[in-house]
Design a protein around this motif. Sequence first.
Motif, PDB file in Angstrom:
ATOM      1  N   PRO A 135       0.813  -1.222   0.000  1.00 17.01           N
ATOM      2  CA  PRO A 135       0.000   0.000   0.000  1.00 17.01           C
ATOM      3  C   PRO A 135       0.845   1.270   0.000  1.00 17.01           C
ATOM      4  O   PRO A 135       1.833   1.389   0.714  1.00 17.01           O
ATOM      5  CB  PRO A 135      -0.809  -0.122   1.303  1.00 17.01           C
ATOM      6  CG  PRO A 135      -0.900  -1.589   1.546  1.00 17.01           C
ATOM      7  CD  PRO A 135       0.416  -2.147   1.076  1.00 17.01           C
ATOM      8  N   GLY A 136       0.431   2.212  -0.856  1.00 15.20           N
ATOM      9  CA  GLY A 136       1.059   3.528  -0.891  1.00 15.20           C
ATOM     10  C   GLY A 136       2.363   3.607  -1.648  1.00 15.20           C
ATOM     11  O   GLY A 136       2.975   4.673  -1.705  1.00 15.20           O
ATOM     12  N   GLN A 137       2.813   2.511  -2.263  1.00 20.50           N
ATOM     13  CA  GLN A 137       4.126   2.522  -2.917  1.00 20.50           C
ATOM     14  C   GLN A 137       4.033   2.821  -4.412  1.00 20.50           C
ATOM     15  O   GLN A 137       2.988   2.647  -5.044  1.00 20.50           O
ATOM     16  CB  GLN A 137       4.836   1.198  -2.671  1.00 20.50           C
ATOM     17  CG  GLN A 137       5.197   0.982  -1.209  1.00 20.50           C
ATOM     18  CD  GLN A 137       6.244  -0.101  -1.006  1.00 20.50           C
ATOM     19  OE1 GLN A 137       6.505  -0.939  -1.871  1.00 20.50           O
ATOM     20  NE2 GLN A 137       6.866  -0.078   0.166  1.00 20.50           N
ATOM     21  N   ALA A 167      -2.697  -3.673  -4.540  1.00 20.04           N
ATOM     22  CA  ALA A 167      -2.608  -3.070  -3.203  1.00 20.04           C
ATOM     23  C   ALA A 167      -3.231  -1.682  -3.239  1.00 20.04           C
ATOM     24  O   ALA A 167      -3.210  -1.000  -4.271  1.00 20.04           O
ATOM     25  CB  ALA A 167      -1.154  -3.002  -2.729  1.00 20.04           C
ATOM     26  N   GLU A 168      -3.777  -1.256  -2.100  1.00 20.19           N
ATOM     27  CA  GLU A 168      -4.468   0.025  -2.030  1.00 20.19           C
ATOM     28  C   GLU A 168      -3.486   1.199  -2.063  1.00 20.19           C
ATOM     29  O   GLU A 168      -2.369   1.108  -1.588  1.00 20.19           O
ATOM     30  CB  GLU A 168      -5.291   0.099  -0.739  1.00 20.19           C
ATOM     31  CG  GLU A 168      -6.387  -0.956  -0.647  1.00 20.19           C
ATOM     32  CD  GLU A 168      -7.439  -0.820  -1.720  1.00 20.19           C
ATOM     33  OE1 GLU A 168      -7.752   0.330  -2.096  1.00 20.19           O
ATOM     34  OE2 GLU A 168      -7.950  -1.849  -2.216  1.00 20.19           O
ATOM     35  N   GLN A 169      -3.951   2.292  -2.650  1.00 23.46           N
ATOM     36  CA  GLN A 169      -3.224   3.572  -2.645  1.00 23.46           C
ATOM     37  C   GLN A 169      -1.864   3.499  -3.337  1.00 23.46           C
ATOM     38  O   GLN A 169      -0.967   4.294  -3.060  1.00 23.46           O
ATOM     39  CB  GLN A 169      -3.033   4.088  -1.205  1.00 23.46           C
ATOM     40  CG  GLN A 169      -4.318   4.194  -0.405  1.00 23.46           C
ATOM     41  CD  GLN A 169      -5.334   5.136  -1.028  1.00 23.46           C
ATOM     42  OE1 GLN A 169      -4.973   6.182  -1.548  1.00 23.46           O
ATOM     43  NE2 GLN A 169      -6.601   4.754  -0.986  1.00 23.46           N
ATOM     44  N   THR A 170      -1.681   2.519  -4.205  1.00 24.87           N
ATOM     45  CA  THR A 170      -0.434   2.443  -4.959  1.00 24.87           C
ATOM     46  C   THR A 170      -0.465   3.422  -6.131  1.00 24.87           C
ATOM     47  O   THR A 170      -1.526   3.915  -6.525  1.00 24.87           O
ATOM     48  CB  THR A 170      -0.206   1.018  -5.498  1.00 24.87           C
ATOM     49  OG1 THR A 170      -1.413   0.564  -6.135  1.00 24.87           O
ATOM     50  CG2 THR A 170       0.171   0.059  -4.393  1.00 24.87           C
TER      51      THR A 170
END
Length: 405
Positions: free
Chosen positions: A248-250, A270-273
Amino acid sequence: MTAAWLTLIGMGEDRVLSPAARDTLAQAKVVYGGARHFELCGAEITGEARQWPSPFASVYSDLAALKGTPTAILATGDPQWYGIGSALAAHVSPEEMLVLPSPSAFQLASARMHWPLQDVTCLSLHGRALETLNGYLQPGRKILALTSNGETPGKVARRLTDAGFGPSRMTLMEHMGGAQERLCSATAAEWREACADFNTLAIELLPGPDAKAFARVPGLPDSAFRHDGKMTKREVRSVTMSALQPMPGQLLWDVGAGCGSIGIEWLRAAEQTSAIGLEPHTERRAMAAENALALGTPALKLVDATAPDGLTNLPDPDAIFIGGGLTTPTLVATCLSRLKPGGRLVANAVTLEGEAVLLSAHQTHGGDLIRLTIQRADKVGGLTGWRPFMPVTQWSLTKPHGDIA
């Protein structure tokens, strides 16, 4: 510690303000909000009422000039859930801002639907690409979606119907908690409702006979992508994504993006990627953009550039996939120098020249070097036989915390 001078107040349609919110509005010298918020508050506001400026971004310099002056911002529901709270947090320190939320639209909608909120997918289609929905079209999934206006539910209904999910049950919830609250339901295929602009949508996904449903785990079928034959095949793509380890986030760099299959799988996994694909061929960039929309990843950013020169102005990545341009060690060295510590680099090669680059990288930096051979059953005349694909050599490395020479 700096005292909080800015208060972010979440409001509901019921016009009920907490005692803390009332006290804040009574003391605020300046109050920002929209016309609807000011109408809901009525006489509670004693300071100067300012509607949001245009362009909106100018509000941050205005707030900076008000630092230390008691100021309130009116928002809807929970400002920290797809609201203005996250944007403000980038400009105002936590010590300077107090957040007073009301129940979010998601909380109210889940209560109306009797859906356990922890089991529901919550999305915002407010000012976002409607194609985001395409990434969540799986039978049985329940979605609560914020909308942009009264036209959004009809657009959602058409998109679901076109995707083969016409039997899906849609419930429109307008002005929840207020005197104008209204709920109505129909299937996506039968949707004909006129909608108020302020609404939230509940969707229970049910497939029709022609629905195509794809899981969010990596390994989408090759047929899910429009491509020209040069793409990372499904089996190799699954192994590649396992090595890239989406988190997430990457951020991913997809060097030689082709039809966008790796970047799209990363964004779905994955979320927020986020993902940036470098692709110098116009036709392939067009295919990648089309695939990104069709598979629910409109955030895929495509750049008309080649590596390593095209990498110069990009933000440092958490993972890098090299699927093209493996002709010299320069590309590998440049990518490693920009990869964040703890980041993963994965490179695939099908030519001897590319394989030689990966062998050299393995000898210099370590990591894992594997060869993947795939055969698929196919027709051979009236019978069936194994049809092999070109072997793929894959080198993968997790960058240690420290410089790689």
